[in-house]
Write a protein that holds these residues in place. Structure first.
Motif: not given
Length: 416
Positions: A328-344, A370-377
């Motif tokens: 709520q304080r920073l001027p932000t346009d994008e969040l990149k979800i860390d791969r540790s949450f995406v992998v499973d 944006v989701a990071e660390g996407v390794e399969d279809s």
């Protein structure tokens, strides 16, 4: 350090005395966090009083044989002799973090200080006084992302390491290489941009991990040169891509230390003008944990850049310890979800619900996710179903030399 020679002389004497006695010595760097906020909001006098209170608390908490050396307004070197290994040192560090985190009343204000502690052990981590202090200081940087508030110095991955001069020469002689990793827009199936990644192949020790040379640049004052190199090369390649008809953007990782350099925002805007790149085509990525080191100062510089049209991206989202507070304080346009949450996410219901919540949070705040660390279809398809905007990972494209991507044919569409 304040009075560096005297500090190093005291450390040297302690090393000699305790090595002669066959004892282990711990060198700690203790650094106050968010003290700049205190200074700006309550004034110099209160900030100075806070430093004195921290020093007094250190002395009261430690043993009679321990030594406290003040090296900055809110920074200290602490010498702990006669320890029985790393576990004993861990207990001492945890005790200091707890003690210095207690509320302090100063000039009618109740302050809630916090500190990070970095540790180096003698003789296992070295016997040179300056080297030990630098290694403890390096560990203190690592402690910013540790839940316990302290960290030990860790030996580099390579048996041999590089020197400050070698990194400086590599920057001056343009011996680093820029790689680009594509980012896929899940709504259109098109490549929407690239993340710029610096790589360094050292002639003697081979590939150097980016955290190693970026951390060295932060500690030794080369971060400005490294950041200028990254921005210049990234914008040069982006300009060529856009001239070739690709309406893409580029993300450049940014050290919070670089944000504190004088005139940084003006430098970014000058480079955009030089390469004739519109500001919205550049996104600056800053990690959560790095932002928390000095969120007040970062907020001002990022706001200045954001007002000029530069996009701001929060990298490794979810891995920090203050996610909700700073959004709520920073001027932000994008969040990149860390791969540790995406992998499973495709095989674990809890992971899927968590990622869905992150996506919904970003969208409710008007941010692109944006989701990071996407390794399969399968993961890629599920992220699209969950409403994620973009994705990045090996299934989409591995990092490749920027020159090759610009020069060669670029697959711009992926069948989902």
């Amino acid at each position: 350090m304040l009075n560096r020679p005297a500090t190093l002389h005291t450390v040297s004497q302690a090393i000699d005395a305790h090595r002669a006695a066959g004892e282990e010595l711990a060198v700690l760097v203790v650094r106050g966090q968010r003290t700049r906020e205190t200074e700006l909001s309550l004034g110099y006098a209160v900030a100075e009083a806070l430093g004195a209170a921290m020093e007094a608390k250190l002395v009261a908490t430690l043993r009679a044989q321990d030594t406290v050396l003040r090296i900055a307004e809110h920074g200290f070197v602490v010498l702990l002799p006669g320890l029985r290994g790393q576990q004993h040192a861990s207990l001492a560090a945890a005790k200091l973090v707890r003690a210095l985190g207690q509320p302090v009343m100063l000039d009618g204000w109740q302050l809630h200080p916090s500190v990070t502690v970095g540790l180096a052990l003698c003789p296992s981590d070295g016997i040179d006084p300056e080297q030990l202090c630098l290694r403890a200081d390096q560990a203190c940087d690592e402690a910013c992302s540790e839940a316990d508030g302290f960290a030990f110095w860790r030996r580099p991955v390579h048996a041999d390491s590089f020197t400050h001069d070698e990194l400086r020469d590599a920057l001056a002689l343009n011996q680093l290489e820029l790689y680009l990793q594509p980012v896929l827009d899940l709504r259109t199936g098109l490549t929407s941009g690239y993340e710029a990644l610096a790589r360094w192949t050292h002639p003697r020790i081979g590939a150097v991990p980016p955290p190693a040379f970026v951390g060295e640049a932060e500690r030794t004052g080369l971060i400005g040169e490294l950041t200028r190199w990254s921005l210049t090369v990234a914008l040069r390649h982006l300009a060529q891509l856009r001239r070739d008809g690709d309406d893409v953007h580029i993300n450049v990782n940014l050290s919070v230390v670089a944000l504190q350099l004088p005139g940084f925002a003006l430098q970014v805007m000058d480079l955009l003008r030089v390469w004739q790149v519109p500001p919205h085509a550049l996104a600056l990525e800053v990690t959560e944990s790095a932002l928390m080191r000095d969120v007040v100062r970062a907020q001002g510089v990022l706001a200045e850049l954001h007002d000029e049209g530069v996009r701001i991206s929060i990298d490794d989202f979810g891995t920090g310890y203050s996610s909700m507070a700073y959004l709520q304080r920073l001027p932000t346009d994008e969040l990149k979800i860390d791969r540790s949450f995406v992998v499973d996410v495709a095989s674990n219901d809890r992971a899927r619900h968590l990622v869905r919540s992150m996506i919904d949070l970003g969208h409710h705040l008007g941010l692109e996710v944006v989701a990071e660390g996407v390794e399969d279809s399968a993961t890629l398809s599920l992220l699209r179903e969950l409403g994620c905007d973009c994705a990045q990972g090996f299934v989409i494209g591995r990092p490749a030399p920027a020159a090759d991507i610009v020069a060669g044919p670029r697959p711009d569409q992926l069948t989902l």
